[in-house]
Write an enzyme that holds these catalytic residues in place. Structure first.
Site, PDB file in Angstrom:
ATOM      1  N   GLY A   1      -2.588   7.278  -2.197  1.00 34.14           N
ATOM      2  CA  GLY A   1      -2.409   7.142  -0.755  1.00 34.14           C
ATOM      3  C   GLY A   1      -2.510   5.721  -0.240  1.00 34.14           C
ATOM      4  O   GLY A   1      -2.298   5.461   0.940  1.00 34.14           O
ATOM      5  N   HIS A   2      -2.815   4.752  -1.096  1.00 35.70           N
ATOM      6  CA  HIS A   2      -3.052   3.368  -0.646  1.00 35.70           C
ATOM      7  C   HIS A   2      -2.379   2.379  -1.583  1.00 35.70           C
ATOM      8  O   HIS A   2      -3.057   1.764  -2.389  1.00 35.70           O
ATOM      9  CB  HIS A   2      -4.547   3.089  -0.594  1.00 35.70           C
ATOM     10  CG  HIS A   2      -4.930   1.882   0.195  1.00 35.70           C
ATOM     11  ND1 HIS A   2      -5.025   0.613  -0.356  1.00 35.70           N
ATOM     12  CD2 HIS A   2      -5.242   1.739   1.499  1.00 35.70           C
ATOM     13  CE1 HIS A   2      -5.405  -0.242   0.577  1.00 35.70           C
ATOM     14  NE2 HIS A   2      -5.555   0.410   1.705  1.00 35.70           N
ATOM     15  N   PHE A   3      -1.213   2.136  -1.554  1.00 37.77           N
ATOM     16  CA  PHE A   3      -0.114   2.761  -0.827  1.00 37.77           C
ATOM     17  C   PHE A   3       0.850   3.310  -1.858  1.00 37.77           C
ATOM     18  O   PHE A   3       1.046   2.662  -2.890  1.00 37.77           O
ATOM     19  CB  PHE A   3       0.572   1.719   0.047  1.00 37.77           C
ATOM     20  CG  PHE A   3      -0.348   1.119   1.071  1.00 37.77           C
ATOM     21  CD1 PHE A   3      -0.613   1.780   2.253  1.00 37.77           C
ATOM     22  CD2 PHE A   3      -0.970  -0.094   0.826  1.00 37.77           C
ATOM     23  CE1 PHE A   3      -1.461   1.213   3.211  1.00 37.77           C
ATOM     24  CE2 PHE A   3      -1.813  -0.652   1.770  1.00 37.77           C
ATOM     25  CZ  PHE A   3      -2.068  -0.005   2.963  1.00 37.77           C
TER      26      PHE A   3
ATOM     27  N   VAL B   1      -2.399  -0.767  -3.816  1.00 37.73           N
ATOM     28  CA  VAL B   1      -3.321  -1.881  -3.602  1.00 37.73           C
ATOM     29  C   VAL B   1      -4.733  -1.305  -3.524  1.00 37.73           C
ATOM     30  O   VAL B   1      -4.968  -0.319  -2.821  1.00 37.73           O
ATOM     31  CB  VAL B   1      -2.988  -2.636  -2.290  1.00 37.73           C
ATOM     32  CG1 VAL B   1      -4.007  -3.723  -2.015  1.00 37.73           C
ATOM     33  CG2 VAL B   1      -1.583  -3.221  -2.343  1.00 37.73           C
TER      34      VAL B   1
END
EC number: 4.2.1.59
Length: 155
Positions: free
Chosen positions: A53-55, A60
């Site tokens: 989810g990041h990203f 990252v």
């Protein structure tokens, strides 16, 4: 716990820290000078749960997790050098000053965690800390931490 070890493997880290997957963020201690400094590492893998989810388009490592990795290294430095802290203590991040994020940390990077003890006052330890990738500072901050008996926090 007081030890004069210069390096710690994952088994010793697990014995000292209460953290476990997915929040244990120190894989190995490379150098340790009790009450002075620690150099540790975190291998950043695409398998980390936060990368989905990041990203999704460009993974990252979240800056807050880099700071957490530095705080865990500070905890190891404190646990290996202080007679005031027992293995039953919980170690808390009490403050963060001057946090700066200089470069993204991505899957495949090896994060080198450098933490230096600056001073201790009234059971608050202050550290200067930096995280590097390939010799370049990715993040830096001043950290304040404290330890409390685990049973004190109930209720």
């Amino acid at each position: 716990m007081n030890t004069s070890a210069t390096a710690l493997d994952i088994h010793k880290i697990l014995a000292l820290l209460p953290h476990r997957y997915p929040i244990l963020l120190v894989d190995r201690v490379l150098e340790l000078e009790p009450r002075r400094r620690i150099k540790a590492l975190k291998n950043v893998s695409i398998n980390e749960p936060y990368f989905s989810g990041h990203f999704p388009q460009r993974p990252v490592m979240p800056g807050v997790l880099i700071i957490e990795a530095l705080a865990q290294a500070a905890a190891l430095l404190t646990f290996c050098g202080s007679k005031q802290v027992s293995e039953q203590s919980l170690y808390y991040l009490a403050g963060i000053d001057k946090a700066r994020f200089k470069r993204p940390v991505a899957p495949g990077d090896t994060l080198i965690l450098n933490v230096h003890h600056e001073r201790t006052r009234r059971e608050i330890w202050k550290f200067s800390a930096s995280a590097e990738v390939e010799g370049t500072v990715a993040a830096q901050a001043e950290l304040m931490c404290t330890a409390r008996p685990a049973e004190q926090d109930r209720g």
